[in-house]
Structure formats: C-alpha cells, structure tokens
Motif scaffolding. Structure first.
Motif, PDB file in Angstrom:
ATOM      1  N   PHE A 258       0.373  -1.727  -0.056  1.00 34.80           N
ATOM      2  CA  PHE A 258      -0.039  -0.140   0.718  1.00 34.80           C
ATOM      3  C   PHE A 258       0.632   1.135  -0.172  1.00 34.80           C
ATOM      4  N   ARG A 259       0.719   2.123  -0.872  1.00 35.85           N
ATOM      5  CA  ARG A 259       1.312   3.164  -1.622  1.00 35.85           C
ATOM      6  C   ARG A 259       0.774   4.417  -2.377  1.00 35.85           C
ATOM      7  N   LEU A 260       1.032   5.486  -2.592  1.00 36.70           N
ATOM      8  CA  LEU A 260       0.532   6.600  -3.569  1.00 36.70           C
ATOM      9  C   LEU A 260       0.601   5.685  -4.679  1.00 36.70           C
ATOM     10  N   ALA A 261      -0.327   5.891  -5.280  1.00 40.34           N
ATOM     11  CA  ALA A 261      -0.720   5.542  -6.641  1.00 40.34           C
ATOM     12  C   ALA A 261      -0.216   6.683  -7.446  1.00 40.34           C
ATOM     13  N   GLY A 262       0.371   7.085  -8.060  1.00 40.15           N
ATOM     14  CA  GLY A 262       0.955   8.516  -9.055  1.00 40.15           C
ATOM     15  C   GLY A 262      -0.549   8.424  -9.861  1.00 40.15           C
ATOM     16  N   GLN A 263      -0.681   7.544 -10.768  1.00 39.50           N
ATOM     17  CA  GLN A 263      -1.757   7.482 -11.839  1.00 39.50           C
ATOM     18  C   GLN A 263      -3.010   7.678 -11.019  1.00 39.50           C
ATOM     19  N   SER A 264      -3.120   7.029 -10.108  1.00 40.38           N
ATOM     20  CA  SER A 264      -4.831   7.309  -9.568  1.00 40.38           C
ATOM     21  C   SER A 264      -5.179   8.552  -8.974  1.00 40.38           C
ATOM     22  N   ALA A 265      -3.834   8.835  -8.496  1.00 37.80           N
ATOM     23  CA  ALA A 265      -3.743  10.551  -7.682  1.00 37.80           C
ATOM     24  C   ALA A 265      -4.065  11.078  -9.197  1.00 37.80           C
TER      25      ALA A 265
ATOM     26  N   ARG B  70      -9.040   2.873 -15.395  1.00 38.98           N
ATOM     27  CA  ARG B  70      -8.514   3.596 -16.085  1.00 38.98           C
ATOM     28  C   ARG B  70      -7.250   3.869 -16.432  1.00 38.98           C
ATOM     29  N   HIS B  71      -6.256   3.933 -15.404  1.00 35.90           N
ATOM     30  CA  HIS B  71      -5.687   3.747 -15.623  1.00 35.90           C
ATOM     31  C   HIS B  71      -4.445   2.205 -15.375  1.00 35.90           C
ATOM     32  N   PRO B  72      -3.392   2.090 -16.010  1.00 37.30           N
ATOM     33  CA  PRO B  72      -2.634   1.067 -16.054  1.00 37.30           C
ATOM     34  C   PRO B  72      -2.376  -0.224 -14.665  1.00 37.30           C
ATOM     35  N   VAL B  73      -2.298   1.013 -14.072  1.00 37.20           N
ATOM     36  CA  VAL B  73      -1.662   0.763 -12.530  1.00 37.20           C
ATOM     37  C   VAL B  73      -3.032  -0.330 -11.642  1.00 37.20           C
ATOM     38  N   ARG B  74      -4.666   0.302 -12.617  1.00 40.81           N
ATOM     39  CA  ARG B  74      -4.766  -0.872 -11.845  1.00 40.81           C
ATOM     40  C   ARG B  74      -5.665  -1.350 -13.109  1.00 40.81           C
ATOM     41  N   GLN B  75      -4.957  -1.654 -14.157  1.00 37.63           N
ATOM     42  CA  GLN B  75      -5.586  -2.443 -15.151  1.00 37.63           C
ATOM     43  C   GLN B  75      -5.332  -3.830 -14.724  1.00 37.63           C
ATOM     44  N   ARG B  76      -3.374  -4.079 -14.218  1.00 32.20           N
ATOM     45  CA  ARG B  76      -2.988  -4.938 -13.726  1.00 32.20           C
ATOM     46  C   ARG B  76      -4.032  -5.739 -12.820  1.00 32.20           C
TER      47      ARG B  76
ATOM     48  N   GLU C 103     -13.852  10.372 -15.579  1.00 29.32           N
ATOM     49  CA  GLU C 103     -13.522  10.080 -16.514  1.00 29.32           C
ATOM     50  C   GLU C 103     -13.148   8.352 -16.074  1.00 29.32           C
ATOM     51  N   ARG C 104     -13.632   7.763 -15.186  1.00 33.53           N
ATOM     52  CA  ARG C 104     -13.550   6.344 -14.415  1.00 33.53           C
ATOM     53  C   ARG C 104     -14.736   5.642 -15.772  1.00 33.53           C
ATOM     54  N   CYS C 105     -15.338   6.448 -15.845  1.00 33.93           N
ATOM     55  CA  CYS C 105     -17.148   5.190 -16.490  1.00 33.93           C
ATOM     56  C   CYS C 105     -17.469   6.165 -17.569  1.00 33.93           C
ATOM     57  N   ASP C 106     -17.457   6.208 -19.179  1.00 39.09           N
ATOM     58  CA  ASP C 106     -17.506   6.556 -20.164  1.00 39.09           C
ATOM     59  C   ASP C 106     -19.388   6.093 -20.131  1.00 39.09           C
ATOM     60  N   GLU C 107     -19.950   7.286 -21.138  1.00 39.98           N
ATOM     61  CA  GLU C 107     -21.552   6.500 -21.470  1.00 39.98           C
ATOM     62  C   GLU C 107     -21.281   5.057 -21.813  1.00 39.98           C
ATOM     63  N   GLU C 108     -21.050   4.883 -22.795  1.00 37.95           N
ATOM     64  CA  GLU C 108     -20.871   3.389 -23.283  1.00 37.95           C
ATOM     65  C   GLU C 108     -20.030   2.381 -22.208  1.00 37.95           C
ATOM     66  N   GLY C 109     -19.339   2.637 -21.060  1.00 40.28           N
ATOM     67  CA  GLY C 109     -19.142   2.294 -20.203  1.00 40.28           C
ATOM     68  C   GLY C 109     -19.980   1.571 -19.660  1.00 40.28           C
ATOM     69  N   ALA C 110     -20.786   2.584 -19.326  1.00 43.72           N
ATOM     70  CA  ALA C 110     -22.081   2.277 -18.013  1.00 43.72           C
ATOM     71  C   ALA C 110     -23.081   1.021 -19.095  1.00 43.72           C
ATOM     72  N   ARG C 111     -23.506   1.137 -20.209  1.00 37.70           N
ATOM     73  CA  ARG C 111     -24.103   0.286 -20.898  1.00 37.70           C
ATOM     74  C   ARG C 111     -23.575  -1.023 -21.384  1.00 37.70           C
ATOM     75  N   LEU C 112     -22.089  -1.245 -20.669  1.00 42.53           N
ATOM     76  CA  LEU C 112     -21.348  -2.518 -20.744  1.00 42.53           C
ATOM     77  C   LEU C 112     -21.831  -2.823 -19.292  1.00 42.53           C
TER      78      LEU C 112
END
Length: 303
Positions: free
Chosen positions: A36-43, A109-115, A165-174
C-alpha cells in the motif's frame, strides 16, 4: 433500459418490483493492502487521496484485518493476498463485480489498476470454485469501474451510473448489460468526483445516502431522493468529505462505514438511518482512506 432521461427512468423504477434478487450480498471478498502506497496515476483524478507522506502501510494492513474480522461476523468473507505492484488493489469492487451466476471484470482507466484485472486467482475463485460465467470488459477501450462507478439497487435491479474519467457512457451501457440490470440512470458526477459510490449508497433496497455536492445536476439528486422517500438521506458537505457516502449494507438491518465517517454524522442522519431500520457499525480506516477510498470501496460483494 439505460437512459439519461430522469422522468423516463423514474417511471420505470417506480413500477419495478423488488424481486430482482437479494437486497444484500451473500458473501464478501477483499484484497489485502500489501504494498500500500501512493499510486501516482490514480492520484491524477482522485482528489480524496493524501500525499505520499500520509501513507502508513503497516497501519493500513492492521485496519484492513480489523475490517475483515468485523465483516466475517455477519457473512462469509474471503481475503485475497495483495500485490506490491498493484497498490490500489485493496479496492477490488472497482475491478470485479458479481450478479446471480456470473462475475464481471471491469475496465480500469489507469494502467496501474488494469493489472488487477488479470489476476488468475480471483478469476479462478469465481469461475472454477463458484462456477460463475464470466463477462470480461477489461480488454475493450471504454472505462467502466464497476461498483465504484455504478451504484446498484439489487432488490429491484436498478443502476445509478455516474460518469467521470473512470466511466464513460459506453462503459455504463456495458456494465448495465453485463450485470443484467432492468433500468439504469446515467448522469454526470460533479467536476472532481471520480466514483459514484463515494457520493451515493443504496442501502438494502429501501434507503439511500446521497451527497448533493457530488452530482453535476441537482435534479438527479431530487429524483433519487423521490424514489427512496421517506428514507432518502441527504448528507452535508462535512459528511461527504468524511466518506459517509461510501457506506454499505451487508444485511437488512445494518449499515457499515468507516470510523471517521461515523464520527462526522449529524444527529439528523443518525436518526434517519434508525428510522429506516438500520443500526450503524463502523471500523477505523483512516490509514486506508489516505488511498482515496473508504469502507465500501474495500468490499467486493458476492451475489
């Protein structure tokens, strides 16, 4: 039906019976805050996150164990190991969600979380152990951070999808389609908000906590409040900032939130929760909240 039309959604929602499924989960899953530490992308798009100097990994780990023990008193709860390469993984509800007989993998959205979405152990838990069918949204291009972006009334199969930025309209539909929801209202979050579940919580299908400042359009708040009246609880700016909106009902009679959130609750909010038939339980999570999320963010639900 998925729509931005408030009146159309309300008409459908008001006629929807509470027979979609259980109002609360049958089990929970967590991921330990290892590394657990600061994730710069998420911040970059989460203003709730603290500076790196405020992160205390040992305290966060101890508080996370306290949370696991507390939840395990009321329903089965499994905790997966963390991974130092995925410092945000202690918020698994953004990446994995379930509905009856299926599990969904979100697109972060962020690569650090896509993992996190690639974890074979969590996928195997749902697919091999529970026998759930998979809906994998992680490889398509539209962000859809599951029950961070989408708050669900599980009793009626209603969704509330806040766009950012974490969810767009198509993402909501999916997400709406993957979870098999009956009706979903799509709306914009206020500028600077990253997840709907920080500003909205549907509690066991019969009450709602909402932070008006978290919504771009006040009419959306009014509509949600009308749908859940008389148990629609509008939170103050102080309650909003203290993560009181990041709450969850894990049974029909109890609402869970962090210790910090519970301390900022007004007497009016406490009384309204009691009038809706809820007791309040809390766990100290100040170290975890440095990561920009609170109790509800830590809890993945198994339906």
């Amino acid at each position: 039906m998925i729509t931005r039309d408030i009146d159309r959604f309300l008409a459908a929602a008001r006629s929807t019976p509470a027979d979609f499924g259980p109002a609360t989960a049958r089990a929970a899953f967590l991921v330990a805050p290892d590394g657990f530490r600061l994730a710069g992308q998420s911040a970059a798009d989460n203003h709730y996150m603290a500076d790196a100097s405020a992160f205390d990994a040992a305290r966060a780990s101890a508080q996370h164990r306290d949370l696991h023990r507390a939840i395990a008193q009321v329903l089965p709860a499994v905790c997966f190991a963390g991974d130092p390469e995925t410092p945000d993984a202690l918020f698994p509800n953004n990446v994995f969600a379930t509905a009856a007989g299926r599990y969904v993998v979100g697109r972060m959205r962020h690569p650090v979380r896509q993992r996190e979405a690639a974890r074979a152990d969590i996928r195997g838990f749902f697919r091999e152990l529970l026998g759930y069918a998979e809906a994998d949204l992680s490889t398509q291009p539209h962000p859809c951070e599951l029950t961070g972006a989408l708050v669900i009334d599980r009793a009626r199969g209603l969704g509330f999808a806040g766009l950012s930025e974490r969810c767009d309209e198509e993402g909501a539909r999916l997400m709406h389609d993957a979870l098999g929801l009956r009706a979903t209202l799509v709306f914009d979050l206020a500028e600077g908000e990253y997840h709907t579940n920080v500003v909205l919580a549907v509690l066991a299908g019969r009450a709602v906590l909402a932070c008006p400042g978290g919504f771009a359009d006040p009419a959306v708040v009014d509509a949600i409040a009308a749908l859940y009246a008389p148990h629609a609880i509008l939170l103050s700016p102080a309650e909003h900032a203290g993560f009181a909106g990041n709450a969850i009902a894990l049974s029909d009679d109890t609402v869970w939130m962090s210790g910090g959130a519970a301390r900022v609750l007004s007497q009016a909010t406490r009384g309204a929760l009691a009038a809706a038939g809820f007791k309040l339980r809390s766990v100290e999570l100040d170290a975890i909240e440095a990561g920009g999320g609170s109790l509800r963010c830590c809890v993945g639900e198994v339906y």
